[in-house]
Structures are given as structure tokens and as C-alpha cells.
Motif scaffolding. Structure first.
Motif, PDB file in Angstrom:
ATOM      1  N   TRP A 151      16.044 -29.805   4.601  1.00 36.48           N
ATOM      2  CA  TRP A 151      15.307 -30.879   5.267  1.00 36.48           C
ATOM      3  C   TRP A 151      14.135 -31.374   4.417  1.00 36.48           C
ATOM      4  CZ3 TRP A 151      16.445 -34.203   8.802  1.00 36.48           C
ATOM      5  CH2 TRP A 151      15.459 -34.875   9.514  1.00 36.48           C
ATOM      6  N   ILE A 152      13.427 -30.473   3.732  1.00 36.29           N
ATOM      7  CA  ILE A 152      12.251 -30.902   2.970  1.00 36.29           C
ATOM      8  C   ILE A 152      12.585 -31.271   1.530  1.00 36.29           C
ATOM      9  CG2 ILE A 152      10.784 -29.428   4.404  1.00 36.29           C
ATOM     10  CD1 ILE A 152      10.308 -27.741   1.834  1.00 36.29           C
ATOM     11  N   ARG A 153      13.821 -31.035   1.094  1.00 36.72           N
ATOM     12  CA  ARG A 153      14.160 -31.268  -0.309  1.00 36.72           C
ATOM     13  C   ARG A 153      13.858 -32.687  -0.789  1.00 36.72           C
ATOM     14  NH1 ARG A 153      19.068 -28.727  -0.479  1.00 36.72           N
ATOM     15  NH2 ARG A 153      17.961 -26.780  -0.897  1.00 36.72           N
ATOM     16  N   PRO A 154      14.030 -33.734   0.039  1.00 37.23           N
ATOM     17  CA  PRO A 154      13.648 -35.069  -0.439  1.00 37.23           C
ATOM     18  C   PRO A 154      12.178 -35.181  -0.824  1.00 37.23           C
ATOM     19  CG  PRO A 154      15.031 -35.241   1.511  1.00 37.23           C
ATOM     20  CD  PRO A 154      14.679 -33.793   1.362  1.00 37.23           C
ATOM     21  N   ARG A 155      11.327 -34.349  -0.248  1.00 40.07           N
ATOM     22  CA  ARG A 155       9.897 -34.392  -0.546  1.00 40.07           C
ATOM     23  C   ARG A 155       9.480 -33.305  -1.534  1.00 40.07           C
ATOM     24  NH1 ARG A 155       7.607 -37.704  -0.876  1.00 40.07           N
ATOM     25  NH2 ARG A 155       5.570 -37.172  -0.022  1.00 40.07           N
ATOM     26  N   VAL A 156      10.037 -32.115  -1.400  1.00 40.25           N
ATOM     27  CA  VAL A 156       9.669 -30.991  -2.275  1.00 40.25           C
ATOM     28  C   VAL A 156      10.954 -30.360  -2.799  1.00 40.25           C
ATOM     29  CG1 VAL A 156       8.270 -28.900  -2.493  1.00 40.25           C
ATOM     30  CG2 VAL A 156       7.659 -30.610  -0.770  1.00 40.25           C
ATOM     31  N   PRO A 157      11.484 -30.868  -3.887  1.00 39.96           N
ATOM     32  CA  PRO A 157      12.781 -30.368  -4.379  1.00 39.96           C
ATOM     33  C   PRO A 157      12.751 -28.909  -4.801  1.00 39.96           C
ATOM     34  CG  PRO A 157      12.203 -32.493  -5.384  1.00 39.96           C
ATOM     35  CD  PRO A 157      10.988 -32.007  -4.671  1.00 39.96           C
ATOM     36  N   ASP A 158      11.608 -28.452  -5.301  1.00 39.50           N
ATOM     37  CA  ASP A 158      11.508 -27.098  -5.835  1.00 39.50           C
ATOM     38  C   ASP A 158      11.019 -26.138  -4.753  1.00 39.50           C
ATOM     39  OD1 ASP A 158      11.310 -24.852  -7.406  1.00 39.50           O
ATOM     40  OD2 ASP A 158       9.440 -25.470  -8.388  1.00 39.50           O
ATOM     41  N   CYS A 159      11.933 -25.423  -4.143  1.00 44.54           N
ATOM     42  CA  CYS A 159      11.562 -24.463  -3.094  1.00 44.54           C
ATOM     43  C   CYS A 159      12.550 -23.315  -3.100  1.00 44.54           C
ATOM     44  CB  CYS A 159      11.546 -25.147  -1.727  1.00 44.54           C
ATOM     45  SG  CYS A 159      11.066 -24.044  -0.375  1.00 44.54           S
ATOM     46  N   ARG A 160      12.012 -22.094  -3.101  1.00 49.40           N
ATOM     47  CA  ARG A 160      12.852 -20.901  -3.034  1.00 49.40           C
ATOM     48  C   ARG A 160      12.870 -20.370  -1.608  1.00 49.40           C
ATOM     49  NH1 ARG A 160       9.053 -19.509  -6.778  1.00 49.40           N
ATOM     50  NH2 ARG A 160       8.445 -17.784  -5.401  1.00 49.40           N
ATOM     51  N   LEU A 161      13.862 -19.556  -1.329  1.00 45.21           N
ATOM     52  CA  LEU A 161      14.000 -19.000   0.012  1.00 45.21           C
ATOM     53  C   LEU A 161      12.778 -18.175   0.399  1.00 45.21           C
ATOM     54  CD1 LEU A 161      16.269 -19.161   2.151  1.00 45.21           C
ATOM     55  CD2 LEU A 161      17.005 -16.889   1.388  1.00 45.21           C
ATOM     56  N   ALA A 311       8.722 -26.082  12.867  1.00 40.13           N
ATOM     57  CA  ALA A 311       8.058 -26.567  11.663  1.00 40.13           C
ATOM     58  C   ALA A 311       8.579 -25.791  10.469  1.00 40.13           C
ATOM     59  CB  ALA A 311       6.544 -26.404  11.781  1.00 40.13           C
ATOM     60  N   TYR A 312       8.602 -26.464   9.331  1.00 36.77           N
ATOM     61  CA  TYR A 312       8.980 -25.829   8.077  1.00 36.77           C
ATOM     62  C   TYR A 312       7.753 -25.794   7.163  1.00 36.77           C
ATOM     63  CZ  TYR A 312      13.803 -26.726   9.598  1.00 36.77           C
ATOM     64  OH  TYR A 312      14.981 -26.763  10.302  1.00 36.77           O
ATOM     65  N   VAL A 313       7.512 -24.640   6.567  1.00 39.62           N
ATOM     66  CA  VAL A 313       6.387 -24.472   5.656  1.00 39.62           C
ATOM     67  C   VAL A 313       6.910 -23.995   4.317  1.00 39.62           C
ATOM     68  CG1 VAL A 313       4.145 -23.395   5.272  1.00 39.62           C
ATOM     69  CG2 VAL A 313       4.939 -23.794   7.604  1.00 39.62           C
ATOM     70  N   ARG A 314       6.576 -24.729   3.282  1.00 40.72           N
ATOM     71  CA  ARG A 314       6.831 -24.282   1.925  1.00 40.72           C
ATOM     72  C   ARG A 314       5.502 -23.780   1.392  1.00 40.72           C
ATOM     73  NH1 ARG A 314       4.904 -24.856  -3.434  1.00 40.72           N
ATOM     74  NH2 ARG A 314       6.640 -24.865  -4.918  1.00 40.72           N
ATOM     75  N   THR A 315       5.385 -22.474   1.184  1.00 41.81           N
ATOM     76  CA  THR A 315       4.145 -21.860   0.740  1.00 41.81           C
ATOM     77  C   THR A 315       4.079 -21.856  -0.788  1.00 41.81           C
ATOM     78  OG1 THR A 315       5.014 -19.611   0.596  1.00 41.81           O
ATOM     79  CG2 THR A 315       4.241 -20.360   2.773  1.00 41.81           C
ATOM     80  N   PRO A 316       2.896 -21.570  -1.363  1.00 40.92           N
ATOM     81  CA  PRO A 316       2.814 -21.513  -2.830  1.00 40.92           C
ATOM     82  C   PRO A 316       3.660 -20.409  -3.459  1.00 40.92           C
ATOM     83  CG  PRO A 316       0.636 -21.828  -1.875  1.00 40.92           C
ATOM     84  CD  PRO A 316       1.561 -21.530  -0.737  1.00 40.92           C
ATOM     85  N   GLY A 317       3.969 -19.346  -2.702  1.00 46.63           N
ATOM     86  CA  GLY A 317       4.758 -18.265  -3.282  1.00 46.63           C
ATOM     87  C   GLY A 317       5.120 -17.218  -2.248  1.00 46.63           C
ATOM     88  N   ALA A 318       5.865 -16.206  -2.685  1.00 52.68           N
ATOM     89  CA  ALA A 318       6.355 -15.174  -1.769  1.00 52.68           C
ATOM     90  C   ALA A 318       5.210 -14.409  -1.118  1.00 52.68           C
ATOM     91  CB  ALA A 318       7.286 -14.218  -2.512  1.00 52.68           C
ATOM     92  N   ARG A 319       4.185 -14.091  -1.889  1.00 51.03           N
ATOM     93  CA  ARG A 319       3.065 -13.336  -1.321  1.00 51.03           C
ATOM     94  C   ARG A 319       2.366 -14.135  -0.234  1.00 51.03           C
ATOM     95  NH1 ARG A 319      -2.333 -12.998  -2.413  1.00 51.03           N
ATOM     96  NH2 ARG A 319      -2.125 -14.445  -4.167  1.00 51.03           N
ATOM     97  N   GLN A 320       2.147 -15.426  -0.470  1.00 47.24           N
ATOM     98  CA  GLN A 320       1.502 -16.266   0.547  1.00 47.24           C
ATOM     99  C   GLN A 320       2.390 -16.405   1.774  1.00 47.24           C
ATOM    100  OE1 GLN A 320       1.686 -16.909  -2.685  1.00 47.24           O
ATOM    101  NE2 GLN A 320      -0.247 -17.769  -3.474  1.00 47.24           N
ATOM    102  N   SER A 321       3.716 -16.435   1.571  1.00 44.94           N
ATOM    103  CA  SER A 321       4.625 -16.477   2.724  1.00 44.94           C
ATOM    104  C   SER A 321       4.451 -15.244   3.594  1.00 44.94           C
ATOM    105  CB  SER A 321       6.083 -16.561   2.248  1.00 44.94           C
ATOM    106  OG  SER A 321       6.401 -17.850   1.802  1.00 44.94           O
ATOM    107  N   GLN A 322       4.365 -14.093   2.978  1.00 48.42           N
ATOM    108  CA  GLN A 322       4.221 -12.855   3.741  1.00 48.42           C
ATOM    109  C   GLN A 322       2.909 -12.824   4.505  1.00 48.42           C
ATOM    110  OE1 GLN A 322       4.695  -9.841   0.728  1.00 48.42           O
ATOM    111  NE2 GLN A 322       6.884 -10.265   0.448  1.00 48.42           N
TER     112      GLN A 322
END
Length: 463
Positions: A151-161, A311-322
């Protein structure tokens, strides 16, 4: 004596009703029947009192009652005129034209509604019912997070799980991020006009908001850099696309400038991009310019409906996600597995895209209505959005204007609700979505335009 006043005199003599109330009734009746039209001038108080053989005070009370009903407009030095007001709006369930909540319109597309209904039935039929009623790990299943990335790929193409979280609504994400990034008494930079929920969150958490002044490109970079040097803010919050309330979109150059300043001072960015998928063309997300600092947030409340609290959140990284998952878990436990499953299916099978397109199309029609009725009043709007920003340059004050419209069953939001610098402009936000039909929206916009064209006496606006 004119034919009009002769008619009024006969009715006054034949009725036991108090003369001042009957006088207002007669004005209303003559507007309905066409005897009186917009901008017709009425006799002065003294002249009418003499013609009707009433005392001056009775006639003055009659005119005051007519003003209270929105029938006439008295202007000092000019006289008293018929306003030609549109009637107030008795809408669904006895309510009014609710133009305060920024909800997407509800397209009346039978095929699309049937498609959504069938998808909802599939969710319940194909998923294990008890699976949907159990606790799940916070952040959504792998399938849910993959749908979020799609869903967010059109805005933020670079996102990991490991950067993706599925959360119960944007507001809950903002609450968690504010509590995580700033302590009570500390400061977060925001736009001078911003989403009112941010003000409520900051008040609840004891966090200070520092307002960044706005120009035609967005929050001013010089002000942000000065704050970074002198005030040590803990984050920058912005609503960069179709700003709520102003409808402005931050330019690419300004996004790059803000990202550069944040990178130089290591300031986290909270990019609330709830409206970003509505316009077909929009500058790149700030998250693509400062990915290591930016929490990119979007959801379905402005693209499908506010009741779909995902809501979908793309965080700066895995640590911030946790860390964010921990903060959210403490306050919301988890997003509903049922709504997660529905949102995921709608993203996967294209229903969400179809609904987004239908909302764009419906918004375009409603913005055309707004341009027709309010185009002469310098409104700020975006053709595929569903709110607009109306500056007030007439005799109305913002509070009086909003209060009078509320008395006519039309709700708008005064600028003070959005102001973070204590100096709100004279303007209101008007929303064109929600359950209103096109006809009801058109009717409300005509009433607003008429109110701007024929302001009432200011002391008669608040009831």
C-alpha cells in the motif's frame, strides 16, 4: 402605503399573535411566495411603524426576530435588506450538514459497495473465526505487513518487513511516538496550523509544541533550523500532503530543506501522510530523503473510511520498530485481527485501490461544487481532496461565522482548533465528505456562499 405593507396591516389586525412575531412570520412567508426577493430593501423602522400603526419598539423587535431567523440583514447607513437565505438543512436522522469531521465521501457505486460487502464476507468465511478472536503479536502478521508495504510502496518504495508495523489507527501511532520521543516539558516542532489531534496528544502528555510559521511552500526551514539550534526539539511533526486544515502540500524543495536540517541536527521526523494517496501527483515523501530518521505513517481513515482503524508505519529501522511496537502494545494491546484481515484482503484484491479511485472521483465533483459557490472567496482547495480552507474577509468574525452556520445546521471548524502559535487566521475548514449526498453538499455550500454575501448583524450570530 405599499401593497406589501397593506397586506401586512390586514394580517396584523386579524391575528391575535404578538405583532413582532407575526411581522417576522410575514417576512418569511413573503420570501417563500416570491413577494420579497434577495436584496429587496425594507422600510426603515420609523416608516414601517407609521405605516402599520405600530409603536417603534414593536417593529424593532419584529426586525430583530427576522434577523435571528436569518431572513434580513441590517447594515448601518444602508438600511435593511432581504438576505435571500437558503433554508437550513434537515438531513439524515434529523441532523445537519456535518462539515466538521474530515471524512472521505461515500461513493454511491452499487457495484463497488457489493464488491466490498463480498470481500468482508470472504474474510469471515475463509479465516478461522477463532483465529480472528485471539490475541496476536503486535504489528500484524507477515501477510498484513506485506500488504502494508504494498500500500505504501507508491510513496516509500524502500521498505523492509522488519520496518513495517500494522497499527490501530494513525492517532494511536502519534500518541505512542510523542510519548516515546519526548518527555513531559520537552518540545516537538509542528506546523503553525496542524491536525487538532496533535494538540490534544501533546496536552495529554505534557509535551510542548513549537509552531513553525508557514509560507506558500510549507513550514519555514529557517525557523526549524533556529529551533534546532536554540530549543533542542525532540522531533518534527508534519502533515506534508493536503495539510489538515489548509489543503497545502509542502513543495519538494522545502521537503528537501527540512530533511537536510533534521539530518544535520539528528531530529526524528514524524511524517503523517494520511492524505498522500488522494492526489495523483505529489512530491516525494520526506521518508525517501531522510529514511534513517523518518517515521512514515499512513492509513485508511482518509482513503476508505474512518471506521477502518488501520495504520501502516514504516519506521527508520528494525530497532525503532521494536521500540514503537512496545509503546503501542502498552496502550492499545494490538490492532484488531478482524480489521487487519479485511484491510489486507482489500489491498491484495484491489478493492482498496478501487475505493480510493471512487473517492477521488467523488471528491472532484464536490470540489467543483465548492468552486462554483465559493470560488470568489479565495478558497484553498485541491481537486482530489475533500476539505477546503475558507479565509473570511467579510464582516464576519470566525467564531460568529461558525456559530451562525451551526444555527442553520451546517457545521464548519474555526481556525483556532488548528492553531499552534496562538494567532489563528480568520478562516474556517469546510469538509465535503462523510454521509452527505451531493445534493446535500451543494445545498450547504449555497447556504455558506449566501451567508458570506449577506452577513447578518454581528450581535445576532451567536444563539
Amino acid at each position: 402605503m405599499t401593497k406589501l405593507t397593506q397586506h401586512w396591516q390586514k394580517r396584523l389586525e386579524a391575528s391575535p399573535k404578538p405583532a413582532y412575531l407575526l411581522l417576522a412570520d410575514l417576512i418569511a412567508e413573503d420570501i417563500r411566495t416570491g413577494r420579497l426577493s434577495a436584496r429587496d430593501q425594507l422600510p426603515t423602522l420609523r416608516d414601517l411603524a407609521a405605516e402599520l400603526r405600530l409603536n417603534y419598539t414593536t417593529v424593532a423587535r419584529g426586525y430583530a426576530e427576522a434577523r435571528k431567523r436569518g431572513l434580513i440583514d441590517s447594515r448601518s447607513g444602508s438600511g435593511t435588506f432581504i438576505r435571500g437565505v437558503s433554508p437550513s438543512l434537515p438531513l439524515r436522522g434529523g441532523g445537519g450538514a456535518e462539515m466538521t469531521m474530515n471524512l472521505p465521501p461515500e461513493p454511491q457505486d452499487a457495484a463497488l459497495i457489493e464488491r466490498m460487502s463480498m470481500s468482508a464476507s470472504r474474510v469471515m468465511a475463509e479465516a478461522g473465526l477463532y483465529d480472528l478472536l485471539r490475541y496476536q503479536d503486535f504489528g500484524g502478521s507477515t501477510r498484513d505487513r506485506e500488504a502494508g508495504m504494498q500500500w505504501i510502496r507508491p510513496r516509500v518504495p524502500d521498505c523492509r518487513l522488519d520496518q513495517m508495523l500494522v497499527c490501530p489507527g494513525i492517532h494511536s501511532v502519534l500518541t505512542a511516538l510523542f510519548s516515546q520521543l519526548a518527555r513531559p516539558g520537552e518540545l516537538i516542532c509542528v506546523e503553525a496550523l496542524t491536525y487538532p489531534g496533535v494538540k490534544a496528544i501533546a496536552t495529554q502528555l505534557g509535551i510542548q509544541l513549537h509552531a513553525l510559521p508557514l509560507d506558500e511552500e510549507g513550514p519555514m526551514g529557517e525557523s526549524f533550523e533556529h529551533a534546532c539550534k536554540t530549543l533542542k526539539p525532540k522531533a518534527l511533526y508534519c502533515n506534508p500532503t493536503l495539510n489538515n486544515p489548509t489543503t497545502a502540500t509542502i513543495s519538494r524543495a522545502r521537503r528537501e530543506a527540512l530533511a537536510d536540517i533534521a539530518l544535520r541536527y539528528a531530529i526524528p521526523i514524524i511524517e503523517d501522510d494520511a492524505y498522500a494517496l488522494l492526489p495523483r501527483q505529489v512530491p516525494p515523501a520526506i521518508a525517501t530523503m531522510a529514511p534513517e530518521l523518518t517515521y512514515y505513517i499512513t492509513g485508511f481513515s482518509k482513503t476508505l473510511g474512518a471506521g477502518l482503524r488501520n495504520a501502516y508505519v514504516r519506521t527508520p529501522g528494525a530497532r525503532q520498530s521494536q521500540r514503537l511496537a512496545g509503546a503501542l502494545r502498552a496502550t492499545t494491546v494490538m490492532a484488531s485481527p478482524i480489521t487487519n484481515a479485511l484491510a489486507t484482503l482489500w489491498v491484495e484484491d484491489g478493492t482498496a485501490d478501487a475505493m480510493l479511485q471512487a473517492i477521488r472521483n467523488e471528491s472532484t465533483v464536490r470540489q467543483a461544487l465548492a468552486a462554483r459557490h465559493l470560488g470568489a472567496h479565495n478558497v484553498a482547495a485541491q481537486s482530489e481532496g475533500f476539505h477546503l480552507w475558507l479565509p473570511l474577509t467579510s464582516a464576519w468574525s470566525t467564531v460568529e461565522f461558525a456559530s451562525y452556520l451551526r444555527s442553520q445546521n451546517v457545521g464548519v471548524v474555526a481556525s483556532a482548533a488548528f492553531s499552534t502559535d496562538g494567532s489563528p487566521p480568520e478562516a474556517v475548514r469546510i469538509c465535503l465528505g462523510g454521509p452527505m449526498s451531493r445534493e446535500e453538499c451543494d445545498h450547504a455550500l449555497r447556504l455558506i456562499a449566501d451567508t458570506l454575501a449577506h452577513p447578518r448583524h454581528p450581535h445576532a450570530t451567536v444563539m
